[in-house]
Design a protein around this motif. Structure first.
Motif, PDB file in Angstrom:
ATOM      1  N   THR A 150     -17.002 -10.733  -4.982  1.00 17.51           N
ATOM      2  CA  THR A 150     -18.217 -10.010  -6.000  1.00 17.51           C
ATOM      3  C   THR A 150     -17.852  -8.606  -5.365  1.00 17.51           C
ATOM      4  OG1 THR A 150     -19.482 -10.976  -4.603  1.00 17.51           O
ATOM      5  CG2 THR A 150     -18.844 -12.101  -6.518  1.00 17.51           C
ATOM      6  N   ASP A 151     -17.973  -8.617  -4.073  1.00 16.41           N
ATOM      7  CA  ASP A 151     -19.284  -6.929  -3.941  1.00 16.41           C
ATOM      8  C   ASP A 151     -17.813  -5.613  -3.837  1.00 16.41           C
ATOM      9  OD1 ASP A 151     -21.170  -5.640  -2.027  1.00 16.41           O
ATOM     10  OD2 ASP A 151     -19.468  -5.122  -0.954  1.00 16.41           O
ATOM     11  N   ASP A 152     -18.277  -4.743  -4.005  1.00 17.46           N
ATOM     12  CA  ASP A 152     -17.474  -3.748  -4.164  1.00 17.46           C
ATOM     13  C   ASP A 152     -17.290  -2.850  -3.086  1.00 17.46           C
ATOM     14  OD1 ASP A 152     -17.940  -3.612  -6.527  1.00 17.46           O
ATOM     15  OD2 ASP A 152     -18.345  -1.518  -6.908  1.00 17.46           O
ATOM     16  N   ARG A 153     -17.922  -2.822  -1.933  1.00 20.35           N
ATOM     17  CA  ARG A 153     -17.182  -2.798  -0.801  1.00 20.35           C
ATOM     18  C   ARG A 153     -16.346  -3.537   0.116  1.00 20.35           C
ATOM     19  NH1 ARG A 153     -17.641  -2.865   4.020  1.00 20.35           N
ATOM     20  NH2 ARG A 153     -19.117  -5.077   3.902  1.00 20.35           N
ATOM     21  N   PHE A 154     -16.172  -5.094   0.517  1.00 16.15           N
ATOM     22  CA  PHE A 154     -16.007  -5.793   0.557  1.00 16.15           C
ATOM     23  C   PHE A 154     -14.151  -6.120  -0.059  1.00 16.15           C
ATOM     24  CE2 PHE A 154     -14.765 -10.472   0.998  1.00 16.15           C
ATOM     25  CZ  PHE A 154     -14.728 -10.699   2.373  1.00 16.15           C
ATOM     26  N   THR A 155     -14.605  -6.158  -0.829  1.00 18.27           N
ATOM     27  CA  THR A 155     -13.298  -6.591  -1.928  1.00 18.27           C
ATOM     28  C   THR A 155     -12.100  -5.434  -1.563  1.00 18.27           C
ATOM     29  OG1 THR A 155     -14.712  -7.167  -3.722  1.00 18.27           O
ATOM     30  CG2 THR A 155     -12.445  -6.292  -4.514  1.00 18.27           C
ATOM     31  N   GLY A 156     -12.636  -3.707  -1.743  1.00 13.45           N
ATOM     32  CA  GLY A 156     -12.398  -3.195  -1.067  1.00 13.45           C
ATOM     33  C   GLY A 156     -11.457  -2.966  -0.054  1.00 13.45           C
ATOM     34  N   ASP A 157     -12.073  -3.358   0.970  1.00 13.83           N
ATOM     35  CA  ASP A 157     -11.822  -3.616   1.937  1.00 13.83           C
ATOM     36  C   ASP A 157     -10.534  -4.679   2.510  1.00 13.83           C
ATOM     37  OD1 ASP A 157     -12.062  -3.367   5.371  1.00 13.83           O
ATOM     38  OD2 ASP A 157     -12.051  -5.249   4.902  1.00 13.83           O
ATOM     39  N   ILE A 158     -10.754  -5.799   1.284  1.00 22.14           N
ATOM     40  CA  ILE A 158      -9.849  -6.286   1.003  1.00 22.14           C
ATOM     41  C   ILE A 158      -8.415  -5.840   0.624  1.00 22.14           C
ATOM     42  CG2 ILE A 158      -8.860  -8.670   0.427  1.00 22.14           C
ATOM     43  CD1 ILE A 158     -10.785  -9.097   2.712  1.00 22.14           C
ATOM     44  N   PHE A 202      -6.105  -2.058  -6.839  1.00 24.69           N
ATOM     45  CA  PHE A 202      -5.411  -2.585  -5.655  1.00 24.69           C
ATOM     46  C   PHE A 202      -4.153  -1.538  -5.622  1.00 24.69           C
ATOM     47  CE2 PHE A 202      -1.702  -4.973  -4.564  1.00 24.69           C
ATOM     48  CZ  PHE A 202      -1.848  -5.713  -2.892  1.00 24.69           C
ATOM     49  N   PRO A 203      -4.428  -0.937  -4.626  1.00 24.96           N
ATOM     50  CA  PRO A 203      -3.527   0.193  -3.940  1.00 24.96           C
ATOM     51  C   PRO A 203      -1.914  -0.943  -3.243  1.00 24.96           C
ATOM     52  CG  PRO A 203      -4.616  -0.858  -1.917  1.00 24.96           C
ATOM     53  CD  PRO A 203      -4.928  -1.607  -3.899  1.00 24.96           C
ATOM     54  N   PHE A 204      -0.907  -1.359  -4.651  1.00 22.32           N
ATOM     55  CA  PHE A 204       0.205  -1.468  -4.196  1.00 22.32           C
ATOM     56  C   PHE A 204       0.758  -0.645  -3.338  1.00 22.32           C
ATOM     57  CE2 PHE A 204       3.125  -4.853  -5.588  1.00 22.32           C
ATOM     58  CZ  PHE A 204       4.031  -4.767  -5.027  1.00 22.32           C
ATOM     59  N   PRO A 205       1.601  -1.206  -1.650  1.00 20.79           N
ATOM     60  CA  PRO A 205       2.403  -0.709  -1.522  1.00 20.79           C
ATOM     61  C   PRO A 205       3.052  -0.280  -1.700  1.00 20.79           C
ATOM     62  CG  PRO A 205       2.376  -2.910  -1.042  1.00 20.79           C
ATOM     63  CD  PRO A 205       1.397  -2.831  -2.217  1.00 20.79           C
ATOM     64  N   ALA A 206       4.012   0.929  -1.343  1.00 24.59           N
ATOM     65  CA  ALA A 206       5.101   1.759  -1.318  1.00 24.59           C
ATOM     66  C   ALA A 206       6.433   1.122  -0.669  1.00 24.59           C
ATOM     67  CB  ALA A 206       5.454   3.190  -1.224  1.00 24.59           C
ATOM     68  N   SER A 207       7.711   1.815  -1.511  1.00 24.74           N
ATOM     69  CA  SER A 207       8.974   0.760  -0.634  1.00 24.74           C
ATOM     70  C   SER A 207       9.323   1.871  -0.134  1.00 24.74           C
ATOM     71  CB  SER A 207       9.685   0.857  -2.114  1.00 24.74           C
ATOM     72  OG  SER A 207      10.135   2.133  -2.489  1.00 24.74           O
ATOM     73  N   PRO A 208       9.620   1.456   1.081  1.00 30.37           N
ATOM     74  CA  PRO A 208      10.055   2.133   2.473  1.00 30.37           C
ATOM     75  C   PRO A 208      11.185   3.517   1.211  1.00 30.37           C
ATOM     76  CG  PRO A 208      10.173  -0.217   3.008  1.00 30.37           C
ATOM     77  CD  PRO A 208       9.454  -0.298   1.223  1.00 30.37           C
ATOM     78  N   ARG A 209      11.076   4.144   2.605  1.00 27.98           N
ATOM     79  CA  ARG A 209      11.778   5.596   1.743  1.00 27.98           C
ATOM     80  C   ARG A 209      13.124   5.089   2.226  1.00 27.98           C
ATOM     81  NH1 ARG A 209      10.087   8.807  -2.343  1.00 27.98           N
ATOM     82  NH2 ARG A 209       8.005   8.917  -2.253  1.00 27.98           N
ATOM     83  N   PRO A 210      14.039   5.555   2.492  1.00 29.45           N
ATOM     84  CA  PRO A 210      15.371   6.064   3.180  1.00 29.45           C
ATOM     85  C   PRO A 210      15.316   6.884   4.436  1.00 29.45           C
ATOM     86  CG  PRO A 210      15.668   6.467   0.793  1.00 29.45           C
ATOM     87  CD  PRO A 210      14.979   6.007   0.954  1.00 29.45           C
ATOM     88  N   PRO A 211      15.354   6.414   5.249  1.00 29.47           N
ATOM     89  CA  PRO A 211      15.550   7.427   6.692  1.00 29.47           C
ATOM     90  C   PRO A 211      16.362   8.695   6.114  1.00 29.47           C
ATOM     91  CG  PRO A 211      16.938   5.810   7.573  1.00 29.47           C
ATOM     92  CD  PRO A 211      16.406   4.730   5.826  1.00 29.47           C
ATOM     93  N   VAL A 212      15.647   9.613   6.931  1.00 23.81           N
ATOM     94  CA  VAL A 212      16.415  11.076   6.725  1.00 23.81           C
ATOM     95  C   VAL A 212      16.976  11.126   8.024  1.00 23.81           C
ATOM     96  CG1 VAL A 212      16.569  13.994   6.752  1.00 23.81           C
ATOM     97  CG2 VAL A 212      14.767  11.788   5.330  1.00 23.81           C
TER      98      VAL A 212
END
Length: 525
Positions: A190-198, A226-236
């Motif tokens: 319910t708490d915005d700060r705690f939820t953002g941290d989770i 929710f900040p969905f993570p990016a897929s890893p970029r192919p290494p240069v």
């Protein structure tokens, strides 16, 4: 020779125990009581139920107050030795150290923190459950969260963690200490700060550890994404220039090989459930392994953009649970075949009176044409569909397959095992014949195991009497063949039984609420 329970091989008795564990419409306490009764029947059945009887353990401070006073290492070791079967066979651990919830308060039990709930108790006792694979923890505000997480981090087989919050914790919860989680559920924050941290922790976990396959998030905190993570970029690849020897030098430049780029883990997410919040992508999302998506658009219409992203990435989901059918989802469903489950889930407050919620449904679903939906969505996936929950998109006629194209299209879903529909009981003159047609149609599905009927009415009226009459019709309806489906009407469940007269009928049983979060998620613990 007559076969009795005691004459069965131990392996068959174990199979019986396994079936009892999987019993539907039974609470965990009832299942354990059945296993306990079997264990006490006779000497031959004493040992077979033990692994199943102690498989699911609840560590409840309310019921096990004596645990709070195990303050020394010797006392803990003695307790573990006396109850060794619990710690040896436990695979599912449910943690409830205190409760501020309404259910417990109404029962007259108000507990803030048990005496002696310290490191000396928590870590040794929890760490003793070395075979546990799944933990369901009801998190109360005063729980010593860091110590509990430290204890859980010592469990080598822990792969599933279900966190249900009753208030925001006073202490931090560090999920990154748990290295091998495959399924993670976080609900009722319910708490915005705690939820953002989770949210940040889950995103980082998905980015840095390639183990999470199932993620469920349910929150009432407002305005979060929710900040969905990016897929890893192919290494240069590194460009390495060979050293050039001076003119006339006898030293040849040694060939150098480019350094091996570090591998970046890729989270193979398969199950994603987002309730009460939006989402955002940091950059290119990796959704290629996603097979199940449960997301709601009613409160956050912007969530509908996920369907365009999935279509552009050529991701073909197997299971979809939504609260509406926005146009991007309709377009996505028409773009491929192979869907196994489509559930349109509407909050209970919106399910009884269609007239009051007609505008809301149309606003969410963009005035979807029934014929187009059945022809171009159901018809496209009919070879693979196993579960359908249709709500407002249920057939609206008399359920006569000979005259209605929608019903005829449904019957083409030859693999259908679960069907949930709305059934309008406004016109009492036609209800009986429509119900008879519905049951006759449902009996044509060879693999149907559950028919869920939601009685609805187009005006605000108590339909208790109509419900009773319709359920009587279900009980009296003749069943022409064995192994037929069950019927759920929300309050009651009807199971096919062979009566004393040799005829099959549906028998009414009461649906018991089962407070199991994992079951609601479809996760088998």
């Amino acid at each position: 020779m007559k076969t009795t329970l005691t004459s069965l091989a131990p392996e068959l008795i174990e199979e019986i125990c396994a079936k009892i564990v999987l019993t539907h419409n039974s609470t965990l306490a009832e299942i354990k009581q059945d296993l306990c009764n079997l264990r006490l029947t006779c000497q031959q059945t004493r040992n077979s139920p033990i692994p199943y009887l102690f498989r699911d353990v609840t560590l409840d401070a309310q019921k096990r107050r004596s645990l709070s006073f195990l303050s020394t290492g010797a006392e803990i070791q003695r307790y573990v030795a006396e109850h060794f079967m619990v710690f040896r066979y436990a695979r599912v651990l449910r943690i409830r150290f205190g409760s501020n919830s309404g259910a417990s308060s109404s029962a007259g039990w108000k507990q803030i923190k048990m005496p002696g709930m310290s490191d000396s108790f928590l870590v040794p006792v929890l760490s003793t459950f070395q075979s546990v694979k799944s933990v369901e923890w009801t998190v109360e505000s005063p729980d010593p969260s860091p110590q509990i997480i430290d204890a859980l981090s010592t469990l080598p087989d822990l792969t599933t963690l279900i966190l249900h919050f009753n208030g925001s914790p006073f202490h931090d919860i560090s999920l990154t200490k748990l290295d091998y989680l495959q399924r993670l559920s976080v609900s009722n924050t319910t708490d915005d700060r705690f939820t953002g941290d989770i949210f940040t922790q889950i995103s980082q976990y998905m980015e840095t550890k390639a183990t999470l396959t199932h993620v469920s998030i349910e929150t009432t905190a407002s305005g979060l994404r929710f900040p969905f993570p990016a897929s890893p970029r192919p290494p240069v690849p590194a460009v390495t220039e060979a050293a050039t020897a001076p003119s006339g030098s006898e030293i040849d430049a040694a060939p150098t090989s480019p350094p091996t780029p570090p591998t970046v883990p890729s989270c193979p997410i398969q199950f994603l459930r987002i309730h009460g919040c939006g989402f955002r992508f940091k950059s290119r999302p990796n959704l290629s392994t996603l097979t199940t998506l449960e997301i709601y658009h009613r409160e956050i219409p912007a969530n509908a953009s996920i369907w365009t992203i999935l279509q552009n990435a050529n991701v073909k989901l197997k299971r979809i649970v939504v609260d509406s059918i926005p146009i991007p989802l309709l377009t996505y469903l028409k773009s491929y075949s192979g869907l196994e489950k489509l559930a349109i889930s509407i909050p209970p407050a919106s399910r009884n009176h269609h007239q009051n919620h007609e505008w809301e449904w149309q606003h969410m679903s963009g005035h979807i044409d029934h014929g187009d939906f059945y022809e171009k969505v159901i018809g496209r996936h009919h070879d693979t569909l196993e579960s359908l929950s249709l709500y407002k998109l249920s057939p609206v006629g008399d359920w006569d397959a000979r005259m209605e194209a929608d019903v005829e299209t449904l019957l083409r879903c030859s693999r259908l095992s679960t069907l949930s529909i709305d059934f309008d009981v406004t016109d009492l003159n036609k209800v009986a014949i429509r119900l008879s047609n519905l049951l006759a149609t449902a009996l044509q599905f060879d693999h149907l195991r559950l028919l869920a009927i939601n009685w609805v009415i187009t005006h605000n009226k108590d339909i208790s009497l109509e419900r009773w009459g319709l359920e009587r019709n279900i009980v009296e309806y003749p069943i022409p063949r064995p192994a037929v489906f069950k019927i759920s009407t929300g309050l009651n469940l009807f199971e096919p039984k062979l009566k004393g007269d040799g005829k099959r009928r549906w028998q009414q049983v009461t649906i018991k609420p089962v407070g199991d979060i994992a079951m609601g998620l479809g996760w088998v613990l």
